[in-house]
Write a protein that holds these residues in place. Structure first.
Motif, mmCIF file in Angstrom:
data_model
loop_
_atom_site.group_PDB
_atom_site.id
_atom_site.type_symbol
_atom_site.label_atom_id
_atom_site.label_comp_id
_atom_site.label_asym_id
_atom_site.label_seq_id
_atom_site.Cartn_x
_atom_site.Cartn_y
_atom_site.Cartn_z
ATOM 1 N N ASN A 1 -17.229 -39.553 -3.386
ATOM 2 C CA ASN A 1 -17.143 -39.033 -4.755
ATOM 3 C C ASN A 1 -18.142 -39.687 -5.696
ATOM 4 O O ASN A 1 -18.041 -39.551 -6.916
ATOM 5 N N ARG A 2 -19.122 -40.363 -5.134
ATOM 6 C CA ARG A 2 -20.142 -41.020 -5.950
ATOM 7 C C ARG A 2 -21.529 -40.523 -5.549
ATOM 8 O O ARG A 2 -21.751 -40.110 -4.415
ATOM 9 N N LEU A 3 -22.453 -40.571 -6.510
ATOM 10 C CA LEU A 3 -23.842 -40.160 -6.244
ATOM 11 C C LEU A 3 -23.862 -38.761 -5.629
ATOM 12 O O LEU A 3 -24.483 -38.519 -4.593
ATOM 13 N N THR A 4 -23.198 -37.835 -6.304
ATOM 14 C CA THR A 4 -23.039 -36.481 -5.786
ATOM 15 C C THR A 4 -24.121 -35.509 -6.246
ATOM 16 O O THR A 4 -24.163 -34.368 -5.771
ATOM 17 N N GLY A 5 -24.979 -35.919 -7.150
ATOM 18 C CA GLY A 5 -26.037 -35.038 -7.638
ATOM 19 C C GLY A 5 -26.997 -34.633 -6.540
ATOM 20 O O GLY A 5 -27.192 -35.356 -5.556
ATOM 21 N N SER B 1 -23.735 -41.138 0.506
ATOM 22 C CA SER B 1 -23.522 -40.692 -0.869
ATOM 23 C C SER B 1 -23.212 -39.204 -0.977
ATOM 24 O O SER B 1 -23.904 -38.353 -0.418
ATOM 25 N N GLY B 2 -22.111 -38.912 -1.706
ATOM 26 C CA GLY B 2 -21.796 -37.552 -2.099
ATOM 27 C C GLY B 2 -21.316 -36.616 -1.019
ATOM 28 O O GLY B 2 -21.125 -35.428 -1.280
ATOM 29 N N ILE B 3 -21.078 -37.103 0.207
ATOM 30 C CA ILE B 3 -20.611 -36.236 1.292
ATOM 31 C C ILE B 3 -19.092 -36.274 1.323
ATOM 32 O O ILE B 3 -18.484 -37.329 1.525
ATOM 33 N N ASN B 4 -18.465 -35.120 1.134
ATOM 34 C CA ASN B 4 -17.023 -35.066 0.893
ATOM 35 C C ASN B 4 -16.182 -35.462 2.099
ATOM 36 O O ASN B 4 -15.068 -35.950 1.945
ATOM 37 N N ASP B 5 -16.661 -35.252 3.304
ATOM 38 C CA ASP B 5 -15.928 -35.652 4.505
ATOM 39 C C ASP B 5 -15.718 -37.164 4.465
ATOM 40 O O ASP B 5 -16.671 -37.936 4.460
ATOM 41 N N ARG B 6 -14.459 -37.596 4.445
ATOM 42 C CA ARG B 6 -14.183 -39.022 4.258
ATOM 43 C C ARG B 6 -14.674 -39.880 5.408
ATOM 44 O O ARG B 6 -14.880 -41.095 5.241
ATOM 45 N N PHE B 7 -14.869 -39.301 6.610
ATOM 46 C CA PHE B 7 -15.410 -40.076 7.719
ATOM 47 C C PHE B 7 -16.924 -39.946 7.817
ATOM 48 O O PHE B 7 -17.538 -40.322 8.809
#
Length: 494
Positions: free
Chosen positions: A429-433, A416-422
């Motif tokens: 882009n979800r649960l980014t809080g 959740s929420g980690i921008n690195d796509r791998f």
């Protein structure tokens, strides 16, 4: 398979704690452990709201340490799981094939090399490797070139017989066939880049001059595809209306619409019809680039390699444990279906969906799951006829934690929420809080009128909870409600 003792433990836990509950519109009938009353009330409120919209939900939350159910609502209700079905596919593949399993692609000949001439046929034989790239075909060509080959007198032959000839699973709709997520499955296939969307070509259309057609490039370049360019470059600031689609039943890609000057244009991963022919076409280009030619009578055909052929060189893929990342992080449908057929080939000597899905069902039963609670006609989750329950999904996730391959399994799940796509994958882009970022490790799922999320969450107390949230029937996306439930689970305290 996982030890029977583990399966018996799972069943004992389930019998001790699980019960059946049903969500009815307006008033969910649910139960939670008394230690998790706040979690219960919060999830109940969300489910009550979505049930008013005629959404069918199935939700289960368990303790990862014991498998104890701490919350459930319609836990045994069968709901379309979408891509969360890949949790079963990946677990079955790791158990059946092993973490170190690698796909092999062979270059062979039934002839001999003398004075720069290969007198005989050249074969490329695949095992469905979804990670095969043009650079690998270039390397095959380079190997031949180093052996002095300049001319080949025979045919260039692709052997895709590792799998059967059924290219699409039953759940693929005609309207889906042009898109990367519905690529055809073949024993010999090629990916355009390291996302490994096997059986697709990347088509890029970019603006040129006003009134002129867009510039079109393909990666990799292939003559198997015909491009009809109906596009038009329009002034800067105009609306980009480009569409890039393959005509059904053909390898003709039509590019239409307007592309504004100064825009990036459009890029699409387009599936090809007949991945075997696609792979062989690109390979022939690799040979030509190395100065290797065929005689006028030579053809590019599909045929099984004869027993007297000898291997010139081979290429092995990354191990299955490494493939878990592009497969599960990016929710790659083609990987799922290739793995299903590979399991069928490994266990029953038949690279078919029937054999592969049978292996998946047998795996599920071996870890204590009930086959009556699962229905699946593919391995990717594309079919709306696939059904699962949240109770069974969480039992699977609990069983996986007991398996020796669990590390490979969980490292493939989106975070959740980690921008690195791998790393973040489909959850980037979800649960980014700040309260939930990095706390939820789970598989996503989405189809028309279907959303799901299933995996593991680390709570404020440091406890790991297993959860499955399945929804179907919604007119608009249920992702906000699902993410609120996931947030409640991840931020819960006893």
């Amino acid at each position: 398979m996982i030890l029977k003792r583990t399966a018996m433990l799972i069943m004992a836990v389930v019998m001790s704690f699980a019960a059946m509950f049903t969500v009815t519109p307006g008033q969910p009938n649910v139960q939670a452990s008394s230690q998790y009353e706040k979690l219960e009330k919060s999830i109940n409120a969300i489910l009550a709201d979505v049930s008013k919209k005629s959404v069918v939900s199935s939700v289960t939350v368990r303790k990862a340490s014991t498998g104890e159910v701490i919350y459930e609502a319609n836990a045994d209700g069968k709901v379309t799981p979408a891509s969360t079905l890949k949790l079963l596919t990946s677990a079955a593949a790791l158990e059946t094939l092993g973490e170190e399993y690698r796909f092999t692609t062979d270059l062979l000949t039934d002839g001999s090399i003398a004075k720069g001439v290969l007198n005989g046929n050249l074969y490329l034989r695949g095992q469905g490797d979804p990670t095969l790239l043009k650079k690998d075909l270039d390397q095959f060509a380079a190997t031949l070139s180093k052996q002095g080959v300049k001319t080949i007198t025979g045919d260039l032959i692709g052997d895709d017989s590792w799998f059967d000839s059924v290219r699409l699973s039953p759940g693929i709709d005609k309207s889906d066939e042009t898109f990367y997520y519905a690529a055809q499955i073949s024993g010999l296939t090629l990916s355009p880049n390291s996302d490994y969307d096997a059986g697709t070509v990347i088509v890029n259309a970019s603006p040129t001059k006003k009134g002129y057609k867009a510039k079109v490039t393909m990666t990799p370049d292939t003559g198997i595809v015909t491009v009809i360019n109906k596009s038009n470059t329009v002034p800067k600031g105009s609306k980009n209306t480009l569409s890039i689609k393959r005509q059904h039943g053909t390898n003709t890609i039509v590019i239409a619409g307007n592309v504004p000057i100064g825009s990036v244009g459009k890029k699409e991963w387009v599936s090809v019809s007949n991945p075997t022919a696609y792979t062989m076409d690109v390979f022939k280009k690799s040979l030509s680039a190395k100065g290797i030619k065929f005689t006028k009578s030579s053809k590019v055909v599909r045929r099984v390699v004869p027993q007297n052929a000898t291997v010139i060189t081979s290429r092995q893929s990354m191990p299955l444990k490494s493939l878990m990342k592009p497969f599960m992080k990016l929710s790659n449908n083609t990987h799922a279906e290739i793995l299903a057929k590979t399991m069928g080939k490994q266990v029953y000597g038949e690279g078919s969906w029937n054999a592969g899905l049978k292996v998946m069902d047998e795996f599920a039963q071996s870890v204590g799951l009930r086959s009556t609670e699962w229905n699946f006609e593919d391995a990717s989750g594309m079919s709306h006829k696939n059904k699962a329950t949240s109770a069974q999904m969480t039992e699977l996730l609990f069983a996986a934690r007991q398996a020796p391959w669990y590390g490979s399994f969980v490292q493939g799940l989106p975070v959740s929420g980690i921008n690195d796509r791998f790393v973040g994958g489909t959850l980037k882009n979800r649960l980014t809080g700040s309260a939930v970022k990095g706390k939820v490790v789970a598989k996503t799922g989405s189809l028309n009128h279907v959303n799901s999320l299933a995996g593991y969450a680390t709570t404020k107390d440091g406890e790991t909870l297993i959860f499955s949230i399945l929804t179907q029937g919604q007119k608009t996306t249920a992702l906000p409600a699902i993410d609120r439930i996931a947030t409640i689970i991840a931020t819960t305290t006893k």
